[in-house]
Write a protein that holds these residues in place. Structure first.
Motif, PDB file in Angstrom:
ATOM      1  N   LYS B 266     -80.010 -66.832   8.068  1.00  0.00           N
ATOM      2  CA  LYS B 266     -80.811 -66.628   6.870  1.00  0.00           C
ATOM      3  C   LYS B 266     -81.250 -67.938   6.239  1.00  0.00           C
ATOM      4  O   LYS B 266     -82.357 -68.061   5.739  1.00  0.00           O
ATOM      5  CB  LYS B 266     -79.983 -65.853   5.833  1.00  0.00           C
ATOM      6  CG  LYS B 266     -80.594 -64.524   5.444  1.00  0.00           C
ATOM      7  CD  LYS B 266     -79.651 -63.710   4.625  1.00  0.00           C
ATOM      8  CE  LYS B 266     -79.673 -64.081   3.174  1.00  0.00           C
ATOM      9  NZ  LYS B 266     -79.065 -63.030   2.353  1.00  0.00           N
ATOM     10  N   ASN B 267     -80.353 -68.914   6.223  1.00  0.00           N
ATOM     11  CA  ASN B 267     -80.633 -70.119   5.460  1.00  0.00           C
ATOM     12  C   ASN B 267     -81.068 -71.302   6.296  1.00  0.00           C
ATOM     13  O   ASN B 267     -81.918 -72.062   5.894  1.00  0.00           O
ATOM     14  CB  ASN B 267     -79.389 -70.509   4.653  1.00  0.00           C
ATOM     15  CG  ASN B 267     -79.057 -69.454   3.630  1.00  0.00           C
ATOM     16  OD1 ASN B 267     -79.917 -69.037   2.879  1.00  0.00           O
ATOM     17  ND2 ASN B 267     -77.835 -68.995   3.619  1.00  0.00           N
ATOM     18  N   LEU B 268     -80.477 -71.469   7.474  1.00  0.00           N
ATOM     19  CA  LEU B 268     -80.832 -72.637   8.266  1.00  0.00           C
ATOM     20  C   LEU B 268     -81.920 -72.312   9.277  1.00  0.00           C
ATOM     21  O   LEU B 268     -82.947 -72.956   9.330  1.00  0.00           O
ATOM     22  CB  LEU B 268     -79.595 -73.174   9.003  1.00  0.00           C
ATOM     23  CG  LEU B 268     -78.571 -73.907   8.138  1.00  0.00           C
ATOM     24  CD1 LEU B 268     -77.445 -74.437   8.995  1.00  0.00           C
ATOM     25  CD2 LEU B 268     -79.235 -75.038   7.387  1.00  0.00           C
ATOM     26  N   SER B 270     -83.911 -69.943   9.346  1.00  0.00           N
ATOM     27  CA  SER B 270     -85.159 -69.474   8.767  1.00  0.00           C
ATOM     28  C   SER B 270     -86.116 -70.625   8.512  1.00  0.00           C
ATOM     29  O   SER B 270     -87.314 -70.418   8.362  1.00  0.00           O
ATOM     30  CB  SER B 270     -84.893 -68.734   7.452  1.00  0.00           C
ATOM     31  OG  SER B 270     -84.276 -69.593   6.526  1.00  0.00           O
ATOM     32  N   ALA B 271     -85.573 -71.841   8.440  1.00  0.00           N
ATOM     33  CA  ALA B 271     -86.451 -72.984   8.243  1.00  0.00           C
ATOM     34  C   ALA B 271     -87.194 -73.350   9.523  1.00  0.00           C
ATOM     35  O   ALA B 271     -88.211 -74.017   9.484  1.00  0.00           O
ATOM     36  CB  ALA B 271     -85.631 -74.179   7.762  1.00  0.00           C
ATOM     37  N   TYR B 272     -86.658 -72.949  10.672  1.00  0.00           N
ATOM     38  CA  TYR B 272     -87.263 -73.344  11.937  1.00  0.00           C
ATOM     39  C   TYR B 272     -87.919 -72.193  12.661  1.00  0.00           C
ATOM     40  O   TYR B 272     -88.770 -72.392  13.515  1.00  0.00           O
ATOM     41  CB  TYR B 272     -86.199 -73.960  12.849  1.00  0.00           C
ATOM     42  CG  TYR B 272     -85.568 -75.172  12.229  1.00  0.00           C
ATOM     43  CD1 TYR B 272     -84.446 -75.047  11.423  1.00  0.00           C
ATOM     44  CD2 TYR B 272     -86.117 -76.430  12.410  1.00  0.00           C
ATOM     45  CE1 TYR B 272     -83.884 -76.150  10.809  1.00  0.00           C
ATOM     46  CE2 TYR B 272     -85.557 -77.536  11.810  1.00  0.00           C
ATOM     47  CZ  TYR B 272     -84.442 -77.391  11.011  1.00  0.00           C
ATOM     48  OH  TYR B 272     -83.897 -78.485  10.407  1.00  0.00           O
ATOM     49  N   ILE B 273     -87.465 -70.991  12.368  1.00  0.00           N
ATOM     50  CA  ILE B 273     -88.002 -69.822  13.060  1.00  0.00           C
ATOM     51  C   ILE B 273     -88.631 -68.936  12.012  1.00  0.00           C
ATOM     52  O   ILE B 273     -87.934 -68.348  11.187  1.00  0.00           O
ATOM     53  CB  ILE B 273     -86.877 -69.044  13.778  1.00  0.00           C
ATOM     54  CG1 ILE B 273     -86.077 -69.990  14.672  1.00  0.00           C
ATOM     55  CG2 ILE B 273     -87.445 -67.904  14.579  1.00  0.00           C
ATOM     56  CD1 ILE B 273     -84.851 -69.346  15.266  1.00  0.00           C
ATOM     57  N   GLU B 274     -89.933 -68.775  12.088  1.00  0.00           N
ATOM     58  CA  GLU B 274     -90.601 -68.007  11.054  1.00  0.00           C
ATOM     59  C   GLU B 274     -90.147 -66.545  11.059  1.00  0.00           C
ATOM     60  O   GLU B 274     -89.947 -65.944  10.029  1.00  0.00           O
ATOM     61  CB  GLU B 274     -92.114 -68.073  11.270  1.00  0.00           C
ATOM     62  CG  GLU B 274     -92.877 -67.516  10.099  1.00  0.00           C
ATOM     63  CD  GLU B 274     -94.358 -67.728  10.256  1.00  0.00           C
ATOM     64  OE1 GLU B 274     -94.742 -68.779  10.788  1.00  0.00           O
ATOM     65  OE2 GLU B 274     -95.137 -66.847   9.870  1.00  0.00           O
ATOM     66  N   ARG B 275     -89.979 -65.979  12.242  1.00  0.00           N
ATOM     67  CA  ARG B 275     -89.609 -64.577  12.326  1.00  0.00           C
ATOM     68  C   ARG B 275     -88.092 -64.447  12.519  1.00  0.00           C
ATOM     69  O   ARG B 275     -87.612 -63.738  13.402  1.00  0.00           O
ATOM     70  CB  ARG B 275     -90.371 -63.907  13.490  1.00  0.00           C
ATOM     71  CG  ARG B 275     -91.868 -64.060  13.319  1.00  0.00           C
ATOM     72  CD  ARG B 275     -92.508 -62.861  12.702  1.00  0.00           C
ATOM     73  NE  ARG B 275     -92.024 -62.514  11.375  1.00  0.00           N
ATOM     74  CZ  ARG B 275     -92.690 -62.711  10.236  1.00  0.00           C
ATOM     75  NH1 ARG B 275     -93.855 -63.319  10.290  1.00  0.00           N
ATOM     76  NH2 ARG B 275     -92.190 -62.331   9.098  1.00  0.00           N
ATOM     77  N   TRP B 276     -87.346 -65.134  11.640  1.00  0.00           N
ATOM     78  CA  TRP B 276     -85.897 -65.165  11.806  1.00  0.00           C
ATOM     79  C   TRP B 276     -85.271 -63.792  11.657  1.00  0.00           C
ATOM     80  O   TRP B 276     -84.207 -63.513  12.221  1.00  0.00           O
ATOM     81  CB  TRP B 276     -85.282 -66.150  10.808  1.00  0.00           C
ATOM     82  CG  TRP B 276     -85.586 -65.819   9.381  1.00  0.00           C
ATOM     83  CD1 TRP B 276     -86.664 -66.227   8.651  1.00  0.00           C
ATOM     84  CD2 TRP B 276     -84.818 -64.993   8.508  1.00  0.00           C
ATOM     85  NE1 TRP B 276     -86.614 -65.710   7.389  1.00  0.00           N
ATOM     86  CE2 TRP B 276     -85.490 -64.947   7.259  1.00  0.00           C
ATOM     87  CE3 TRP B 276     -83.622 -64.286   8.648  1.00  0.00           C
ATOM     88  CZ2 TRP B 276     -85.002 -64.221   6.181  1.00  0.00           C
ATOM     89  CZ3 TRP B 276     -83.136 -63.570   7.561  1.00  0.00           C
ATOM     90  CH2 TRP B 276     -83.829 -63.549   6.346  1.00  0.00           C
TER      91      TRP B 276
END
Lengths: 286, 320, 411
Positions: B266-268, B270-276
């Motif tokens: 959710k937090n890390l 999500s910064a690199y994967i848009e569709r986390w």
């Protein structure tokens, strides 16, 4: 006076929509004991598919049936590949169905975007009909007819056909059913397909009233849970009656108890569960 | 888990602020620990008592609201924390009394209903809760005069609570009460026949479970310095349940692993994967396919299989 | 399909330098860093995606260069909840060392991070409409270029009473702070100009069927609604279907008939009168350019969410011009930001009051079908509308913030 009549008629109408939403969940849970938490996503995905079929120019009813067929295929795939190996493992079922709901929700966002998409009422059912002192939208009345038709069809299938007998046998005692030569795994796949198909169909049916938007799945799933648990597990007619009762709670509750707006359905559900865990019309305690 | 490995892990965790560069990442580890405590609490019900609850966010949230409200009303931090603990126990008892009238899906639905009712109250009882504007916590507590405002002191505070939680879990699981809790999960009828008060055992389990979930909620409130109806939402209950199941219910480490998975995604990530969100769902599905008993037991099984293969011993039972 | 694995979006015209994720962000000491707090997953993604589009388009038009300095845009997905907003705000401030934060989207997210961002002295430009952020609980590092919840509804109340000559109305809006504050603003001015609100309805946020609420509309000559997100589509469809539209003219706040939603409305919404701080039909040169580029890049007419972040970008640019491109002196930066006064923007001319809230145009629009398409035609413009309408600021602030029961029903 006419306000109460409007609410009464709408209770029946909303009940119809709720039944269409929950019939699939009731089927899958009642027969396979799987709490299918992907159910809201099936509803939403069916609705989104419906909008695409309509955009291609297809007729409303054809679009609804195609969406149902697509959801049947997807549901079948999920059951065969994922759920089949998880018989009796409740926690794993919860994990996989919730995981799938995340995936489907994000997939819909990717494909159809974040904006709400309207679903046009089919031309033949536009407008409103006079009922005593009120005028009520024709389409909402049609939903009731459709819901009852689906309920009757499902009940007939389960009670009067050989297929239904086999399904019921598989539910009551799967090993014995297998011994008797019934292909229980295939039946379960069939039931799951059917449940998913009804959900997708319901999504398109609900579209003209609800439109389609991200978050529709999370709005609908609790309603399906309430209907099935409150209305009664293990009984499709019970689910139908339960849907109408919940339609009543909702319509009159919102007007008479505005302070309880957020909990107008959960509070009665809690009270009923405390005193009658099998729900209003359920046959056996879950 | 051997004592040595546990001690090593605690030492590693204790030094996190030293080797993690940025305060932001220390905060992430704090969040993992908070959610791990929450998940460990829920695990007592789901894993050991065999009762799946979808309402634990209710206790989590009530703790935060109690503390925030008391502090905003002028009560000191320490009395407010005590007040929150009292609220936690009361709420857990209330939950237990109502939901233990059923088991299985009935229990699930009752806990869901109570959780939703609490959420609805948080939204509507604006005079008490501020509605969706929430309540802000003006400052974090200062135990023994040490400010918890910076990331590192708060992390240590959380770590201490986390270690206490894990130790108490281990003690419970090894104790007779723990054995009877597991007994009520596996063989409730036999337990009754043997003279155990199954209801009481489950009630005590719920109190213990709710206590730690509530403590996590209190820490969460201190961490964010803000509480709003969002913490009580159904999604919050579902999220912690997913942590427990994906990590491995019925184990001590499972909920911790599950919490780490979700917080990191959710937090890390999500910064690199848009569709986390999609990826997280896919991970859950993958866990069910490859390690249906959960990440921790599954990894342990995989580890044993690899070890056996490395030693040249034919693998017993295969790696499936 | 956006399988976006690159965290930093380097925009067209900028060399895409690969940045090692774990390294401290000092490699580009020369560039200005803007952090966007938006929502990319879940129901709020509808507005969040548009926020991203607006700001991305602005930077693309400026070729990622403002006041002579390169600009890095960092986009963070808060998930639409306060805890996520806090974590992402920390990420932007402590890890990415941003100079400006644009966003967040929702009021409850803003309230969760306001104290933290103010303490970190990072200028924040948000669309979140919570009135008190620039009234009773102000944040010295906050700037709002869109509107407070009530700001557009004050003039709408005036318009309803004076121009539409409505006398008795009902309000219906979602049961949360944004709904209360919008309705409160409308009620206050409508009643001050001689009207009367006879009923206030508050359906919960996730209501599927508005029939029980619509059934309570009676003995009125108009309805005001403040729905947001995807709810306006549902509501207007049900409102028309149940025959209420034929009986009572419908008015709305800016989210209720936002231009970006026009493609989703049917004829159900035709005739609706709404008040917004932005209208895609406004013919300033910058708006024409903005709308044309939005249609070209994203295939839809922009609404308030995209216009909001676009205008925020313009404010940042103007502030940077004032400080000569420097961002190290934070108090000078926020002073420059609050001192921004622009003439040619997608919303027309505006400036900020001393609390950081915008003073600018509010457009009254009527939804019509023209050439087969739905459009919000501007029928009246109120210029220089502040968050306090025509009221004295101190008297205004002495009263409580608008809530469910304030102003109270007179009946």
């Amino acid at each position: 006076m006419s306000q109460w009549l409007l609410l009464g008629v709408n209770s029946v109408s909303l009940g119809g929509l709720l039944f269409l939403l929950s019939a699939g969940f009731s089927l899958i849970f009642g027969l396979m004991r799987i709490p299918n938490l992907t159910h809201g996503s099936f509803f939403m995905l069916g609705a989104y598919l419906g909008t695409s079929f309509l955009a291609l120019g297809l007729d409303f009813w054809l679009a609804a049936l195609l969406a149902a067929a697509a959801m049947a295929a997807i549901g079948g795939g999920i059951e065969r590949l994922l759920l089949r190996r998880l018989a009796g493992q409740e926690l794993a079922q919860v994990l996989v169905t919730l995981g799938l709901s995340f995936m489907i929700a994000d997939l819909c966002l990717m494909i159809w975007g974040g904006d709400p998409i309207p679903l046009d009422t089919p031309r033949s059912l536009r407008g409103a009909m006079p009922i005593a002192s009120i005028v009520f939208p024709t389409y909402r009345l049609a939903i009731v007819v459709i819901a009852v038709a689906v309920a009757v069809a499902l009940w007939l299938m389960l009670e009067r056909t050989r297929l239904g007998a086999m399904i019921r046998a598989g539910v009551d005692d799967a090993p014995m059913a297998r011994v008797a030569g019934i292909r229980v795994s295939r039946l379960f796949t069939l039931v799951f397909c059917l449940g998913a198909a009804i959900a997708g169909f319901a999504g398109v049916m609900g579209g003209p009233i609800l439109s389609v938007y991200p978050g529709l799945d999370a709005d609908m799933l609790p309603l399906a849970l309430i209907v099935v648990i409150l209305g009664g597990t293990g009984s499709l007619p019970g689910a139908l009656l339960g849907s109408f009762v919940i339609g009543l709670f909702y319509n009159f509750g919102q007007v008479l108890f505005p302070e309880l707006a957020y909990i107008v359905l959960f509070l009665p559900m809690l009270l009923i569960l405390l005193f009658r865990p099998q729900g209003l019309f359920g046959k056996h305690v879950p | 888990m051997s004592r040595l490995a546990a001690a090593a892990a605690v030492c590693l965790l204790a030094t996190v602020p030293l080797w993690v560069a940025n305060g932001y990442y220390v905060n992430i580890v704090s969040q993992i620990l908070i959610y791990a405590i929450f998940a460990l609490g829920l695990n007592v019900m789901v894993g050991y008592a065999g009762l799946v609850s979808l309402g634990h966010a209710g206790v989590f949230g009530v703790a935060g609201y109690a503390a925030a409200w008391l502090v905003a009303a002028g009560v000191g931090q320490f009395p407010a924390a005590l007040g929150a603990l009292a609220a936690i126990l009361l709420t857990s008892a209330g939950f237990a009394v109502l939901s233990l009238r059923a088991a299985g899906i009935g229990f699930l639905m009752i806990t869901l209903a109570i959780g939703q009712i609490l959420w609805g109250l948080a939204y509507r009882w604006i005079g008490l809760t501020g509605g969706d504007n929430g309540i802000s916590l003006s400052a974090r507590p200062q135990p023994f005069g040490i400010s918890l405002a910076p990331a590192a002191p708060f992390y240590y505070f959380t770590l201490i609570v986390f270690v206490l939680a894990v130790v108490s879990m281990a003690v419970l699981v090894a104790s007779p009460l723990g054995a009877s809790i597991k007994g009520t999960r596996d063989q409730p009828r036999r337990m009754t026949a043997l003279g155990y008060n199954v209801w009481l055992v489950r009630f005590l389990a719920f109190l213990f479970s709710g206590f730690w979930s509530g403590v996590a909620g209190l820490l969460f409130c201190y961490y964010n310095q803000f509480v709003s109806p969002n913490v009580l939402a159904l999604g919050s209950s579902a999220e912690v349940l997913l942590m427990v199941i994906s990590g491995g219910s019925g184990t001590l480490l499972g909920p911790i692993a599950g919490a780490a998975l979700v917080v990191v995604m959710k937090n890390l990530a999500s910064a690199y994967i848009e569709r986390w969100n999609f990826v997280l769902g896919a991970i859950f599905v993958a866990i069910v396919v490859f390690m249906p008993e959960g990440l921790v037991p599954g990894s342990a099984r995989l580890g044993r299989w690899l070890w056996a293969r490395l030693r040249g011993v034919p693998a017993a039972g295969g790696a499936r | 399909m956006a399988w976006n694995l690159d965290r930093r979006k380097f925009l067209a015209g900028t060399a895409a330098a690969a940045v090692v994720p774990w390294a401290p962000a000092v490699a580009q000491a020369q560039s200005v860093r803007i952090g966007l707090l938006t929502v990319k997953t879940g129901p709020l993604a509808q507005g969040g995606i548009q926020m991203e589009q607006g700001l991305t388009l602005f930077l693309k038009q400026r070729q990622s260069s403002l006041a002579g300095r390169k600009v890095d845009l960092v986009i963070a997905d808060t998930g639409g909840n306060p805890a996520g907003a806090k974590t992402k705000a920390q990420e932007l401030i402590e890890r990415d060392k941003v100079d400006f934060i644009v966003g967040p989207l929702a009021a409850f997210e803003l309230l969760a991070i306001s104290a933290y961002v103010e303490e970190a002295k990072v200028p924040m430009l948000s669309l979140a409409a919570a009135d008190d952020m620039t009234q009773r609980r102000p944040n010295a590092y906050f700037v709002r270029a869109s509107a407070t919840s009530s700001q557009c509804n004050h003039p709408l109340g005036d318009y309803a009473a004076k121009e539409m000559k409505l006398k008795r109305m009902a309000t219906i809006s979602e049961d949360f702070a944004f709904g209360y504050e919008q309705a409160g603003g409308f009620q206050r001015v409508f009643e001050d100009e001689g009207g009367l609100i006879v009923k206030k309805l508050w359906p919960p946020l996730n209501t599927a069927d508005y029939t029980p609420f619509i059934s309570q509309l009676a003995d009125i000559d108009g309805v005001w609604n403040g729905f947001a997100g995807s709810n306006p589509i549902k509501f207007n469809q049900q409102y028309a279907e149940l025959g209420a539209k034929a009986k009572y003219p419908i008015l709305g706040g800016w989210t209720a008939y936002d231009d970006a939603l026009l493609k989703s409305f049917g004829d159900d919404a035709v005739g609706a009168v709404s008040a917004s701080w932005y209208s895609s039909t406004l013919d300033t040169p910058s708006n024409q350019r903005f709308v044309a580029d939005m249609v070209k890049d994203y295939g839809n007419v922009p609404g308030g969410y995209a216009a909001g972040t676009y205008i925020n970008g313009m404010c940042i640019e103007a502030a940077l011009h004032k400080t000569g491109g420097k961002t190290d002196d934070r108090s000078a930066l926020i002073a420059a930001l609050r001192g921004v006064s622009l003439a040619d923007t997608p919303r027309g001319a505006f400036h900020f009051d001393h609390l950081g809230n915008v003073v600018g145009n509010v457009f009254i629009r009527r939804l019509e079908r023209k050439d087969g398409k739905l459009v919000n035609t501007i029928v009246k413009t109120y210029a220089n509308v502040s968050q306090f309408w025509t009221y004295d600021e101190h008297r205004y602030l002495e009263q409580p913030v608008y809530s469910r029961d304030y102003p109270a029903l007179k009946t």
